[in-house]
Design a protein around this motif. Sequence first.
Motif, PDB file in Angstrom:
ATOM      1  N   PRO A   1      -6.076  59.145  19.070  1.00 13.53           N
ATOM      2  CA  PRO A   1      -6.961  60.309  19.116  1.00 13.53           C
ATOM      3  C   PRO A   1      -8.431  59.871  19.055  1.00 13.53           C
ATOM      4  O   PRO A   1      -8.797  58.986  18.285  1.00 13.53           O
ATOM      5  N   LEU A   2      -9.249  60.486  19.908  1.00 10.74           N
ATOM      6  CA  LEU A   2     -10.679  60.185  19.970  1.00 10.74           C
ATOM      7  C   LEU A   2     -11.468  61.480  19.863  1.00 10.74           C
ATOM      8  O   LEU A   2     -11.024  62.525  20.338  1.00 10.74           O
ATOM      9  N   PHE A   3     -12.649  61.385  19.270  1.00  7.47           N
ATOM     10  CA  PHE A   3     -13.571  62.507  19.287  1.00  7.47           C
ATOM     11  C   PHE A   3     -14.904  61.965  19.764  1.00  7.47           C
ATOM     12  O   PHE A   3     -15.493  61.093  19.122  1.00  7.47           O
ATOM     13  N   ASN A   4     -15.349  62.438  20.917  1.00  8.70           N
ATOM     14  CA  ASN A   4     -16.550  61.918  21.569  1.00  8.70           C
ATOM     15  C   ASN A   4     -16.467  60.412  21.769  1.00  8.70           C
ATOM     16  O   ASN A   4     -17.448  59.687  21.613  1.00  8.70           O
ATOM     17  N   GLY A   5     -15.262  59.928  22.098  1.00 10.00           N
ATOM     18  CA  GLY A   5     -15.063  58.514  22.377  1.00 10.00           C
ATOM     19  C   GLY A   5     -14.898  57.636  21.157  1.00 10.00           C
ATOM     20  O   GLY A   5     -14.694  56.430  21.277  1.00 10.00           O
ATOM     21  N   VAL A   6     -14.982  58.204  19.969  1.00  9.21           N
ATOM     22  CA  VAL A   6     -14.842  57.442  18.726  1.00  9.21           C
ATOM     23  C   VAL A   6     -13.436  57.676  18.168  1.00  9.21           C
ATOM     24  O   VAL A   6     -12.995  58.823  18.048  1.00  9.21           O
ATOM     25  N   ALA A   7     -12.755  56.590  17.819  1.00  7.26           N
ATOM     26  CA  ALA A   7     -11.391  56.700  17.292  1.00  7.26           C
ATOM     27  C   ALA A   7     -11.379  57.483  15.986  1.00  7.26           C
ATOM     28  O   ALA A   7     -12.173  57.219  15.081  1.00  7.26           O
ATOM     29  N   GLY A   8     -10.482  58.446  15.931  1.00 10.16           N
ATOM     30  CA  GLY A   8     -10.279  59.205  14.708  1.00 10.16           C
ATOM     31  C   GLY A   8      -9.108  58.625  13.945  1.00 10.16           C
ATOM     32  O   GLY A   8      -8.443  57.695  14.413  1.00 10.16           O
ATOM     33  N   PRO A   9      -8.830  59.159  12.751  1.00  9.67           N
ATOM     34  CA  PRO A   9      -7.675  58.656  12.001  1.00  9.67           C
ATOM     35  C   PRO A   9      -6.365  58.979  12.716  1.00  9.67           C
ATOM     36  O   PRO A   9      -6.286  59.932  13.500  1.00  9.67           O
ATOM     37  N   ASP A  10      -5.338  58.158  12.472  1.00 16.63           N
ATOM     38  CA  ASP A  10      -4.012  58.418  13.040  1.00 16.63           C
ATOM     39  C   ASP A  10      -3.520  59.787  12.602  1.00 16.63           C
ATOM     40  O   ASP A  10      -3.829  60.257  11.508  1.00 16.63           O
ATOM     41  N   LEU A  11      -2.735  60.404  13.470  1.00 18.13           N
ATOM     42  CA  LEU A  11      -2.207  61.746  13.211  1.00 18.13           C
ATOM     43  C   LEU A  11      -0.683  61.739  13.292  1.00 18.13           C
ATOM     44  O   LEU A  11      -0.099  62.264  14.237  1.00 18.13           O
ATOM     45  N   PRO A  12      -0.016  61.169  12.290  1.00 20.06           N
ATOM     46  CA  PRO A  12       1.443  61.062  12.356  1.00 20.06           C
ATOM     47  C   PRO A  12       2.194  62.361  12.092  1.00 20.06           C
ATOM     48  O   PRO A  12       3.371  62.476  12.405  1.00 20.06           O
ATOM     49  N   PHE A  13       1.529  63.348  11.529  1.00 19.85           N
ATOM     50  CA  PHE A  13       2.172  64.621  11.189  1.00 19.85           C
ATOM     51  C   PHE A  13       1.875  65.618  12.307  1.00 19.85           C
ATOM     52  O   PHE A  13       0.770  66.138  12.415  1.00 19.85           O
ATOM     53  N   VAL A  14       2.857  65.864  13.201  1.00 18.81           N
ATOM     54  CA  VAL A  14       2.682  66.762  14.349  1.00 18.81           C
ATOM     55  C   VAL A  14       3.790  67.806  14.312  1.00 18.81           C
ATOM     56  O   VAL A  14       4.972  67.470  14.396  1.00 18.81           O
ATOM     57  N   VAL A  15       3.402  69.073  14.173  1.00 15.14           N
ATOM     58  CA  VAL A  15       4.375  70.168  14.094  1.00 15.14           C
ATOM     59  C   VAL A  15       3.862  71.392  14.843  1.00 15.14           C
ATOM     60  O   VAL A  15       2.705  71.463  15.232  1.00 15.14           O
ATOM     61  N   SER A  16       4.745  72.364  14.993  1.00  8.99           N
ATOM     62  CA  SER A  16       4.393  73.656  15.562  1.00  8.99           C
ATOM     63  C   SER A  16       3.576  74.437  14.536  1.00  8.99           C
ATOM     64  O   SER A  16       3.894  74.433  13.348  1.00  8.99           O
ATOM     65  N   ASN A  17       2.535  75.115  14.978  1.00 13.22           N
ATOM     66  CA  ASN A  17       1.764  75.967  14.088  1.00 13.22           C
ATOM     67  C   ASN A  17       2.535  77.231  13.742  1.00 13.22           C
ATOM     68  O   ASN A  17       2.547  77.661  12.598  1.00 13.22           O
ATOM     69  N   SER A  18       3.223  77.814  14.714  1.00 16.01           N
ATOM     70  CA  SER A  18       3.910  79.082  14.484  1.00 16.01           C
ATOM     71  C   SER A  18       5.257  78.919  13.784  1.00 16.01           C
ATOM     72  O   SER A  18       5.675  79.801  13.047  1.00 16.01           O
ATOM     73  N   ALA A  19       5.946  77.802  14.014  1.00 18.52           N
ATOM     74  CA  ALA A  19       7.278  77.624  13.442  1.00 18.52           C
ATOM     75  C   ALA A  19       7.339  76.505  12.403  1.00 18.52           C
ATOM     76  O   ALA A  19       8.395  76.249  11.856  1.00 18.52           O
ATOM     77  N   GLY A  20       6.225  75.833  12.150  1.00 21.92           N
ATOM     78  CA  GLY A  20       6.224  74.741  11.182  1.00 21.92           C
ATOM     79  C   GLY A  20       7.113  73.599  11.637  1.00 21.92           C
ATOM     80  O   GLY A  20       7.287  73.383  12.832  1.00 21.92           O
ATOM     81  N   PRO A  21       7.689  72.883  10.681  1.00 23.64           N
ATOM     82  CA  PRO A  21       8.496  71.713  11.049  1.00 23.64           C
ATOM     83  C   PRO A  21       9.847  72.036  11.681  1.00 23.64           C
ATOM     84  O   PRO A  21      10.546  71.141  12.133  1.00 23.64           O
ATOM     85  N   SER A  22      10.218  73.325  11.767  1.00 26.69           N
ATOM     86  CA  SER A  22      11.539  73.657  12.315  1.00 26.69           C
ATOM     87  C   SER A  22      11.595  73.542  13.842  1.00 26.69           C
ATOM     88  O   SER A  22      12.673  73.398  14.402  1.00 26.69           O
ATOM     89  N   LEU A  23      10.455  73.611  14.527  1.00 26.20           N
ATOM     90  CA  LEU A  23      10.398  73.479  15.982  1.00 26.20           C
ATOM     91  C   LEU A  23       9.330  72.466  16.358  1.00 26.20           C
ATOM     92  O   LEU A  23       8.353  72.308  15.638  1.00 26.20           O
ATOM     93  N   PRO A  24       9.491  71.829  17.523  1.00 24.85           N
ATOM     94  CA  PRO A  24       8.458  70.867  17.921  1.00 24.85           C
ATOM     95  C   PRO A  24       7.163  71.567  18.316  1.00 24.85           C
ATOM     96  O   PRO A  24       7.167  72.724  18.744  1.00 24.85           O
TER      97      PRO A  24
END
Length: 170
Positions: free
Chosen positions: A63-86
């Motif tokens: 992940p980059l913001f304005n070309g600068v590396a941001g921190p790793d984002l290992p936690f990726v889930v659905s906003n509407s369904a949380g961890p129950s759906l991708p």
Amino acid sequence: MSLKTSLAVAATAISLTAFTSPAQAALFNFSYTLIGGDVLSGMLDGDVQGDGDTVSVNSISMPLFNGVAGPDLPFVVSNSAGPSLPATVSFSGSVMDIIACTNSDCGDGFLFDGSMYISGVSYGDAFEPYNPNNWSLTAKATEAVPEPGSVVALLGLGLGALALNGKKQA
């Protein structure tokens, strides 16, 4: 039948049955331009769904913001369904349901919910309306990765050729 002949036959049989098609990684480049012109970008790994537009997201990388590396984002889930759906995004930008964070407490990261873009300090510290015209998702060109079965097949062919070659010389 001699041992060499048996080995040649077995190696050839293994090689002929082990060939499979190459695996293709489902990698995509994404970018989103915020109202002020800042750009969030990176890569995501996911699976295109049957509609040909929606992608189920497995992970976010680089992940980059304005070309600068941001921190790793290992936690990726659905906003509407949380961890129950991708988490899901789309090529058209019409489906955006993803939270990508540094951890389950979401200390930093970003969220798209279809109507808003919200982010932590590393990704613009923003709270603004989401604009699908500013979203881009494209398939990343990848090299074919051979399946393990293909490697076994090539080794089997090589062993078979060696065994036959040894038999001819004897």
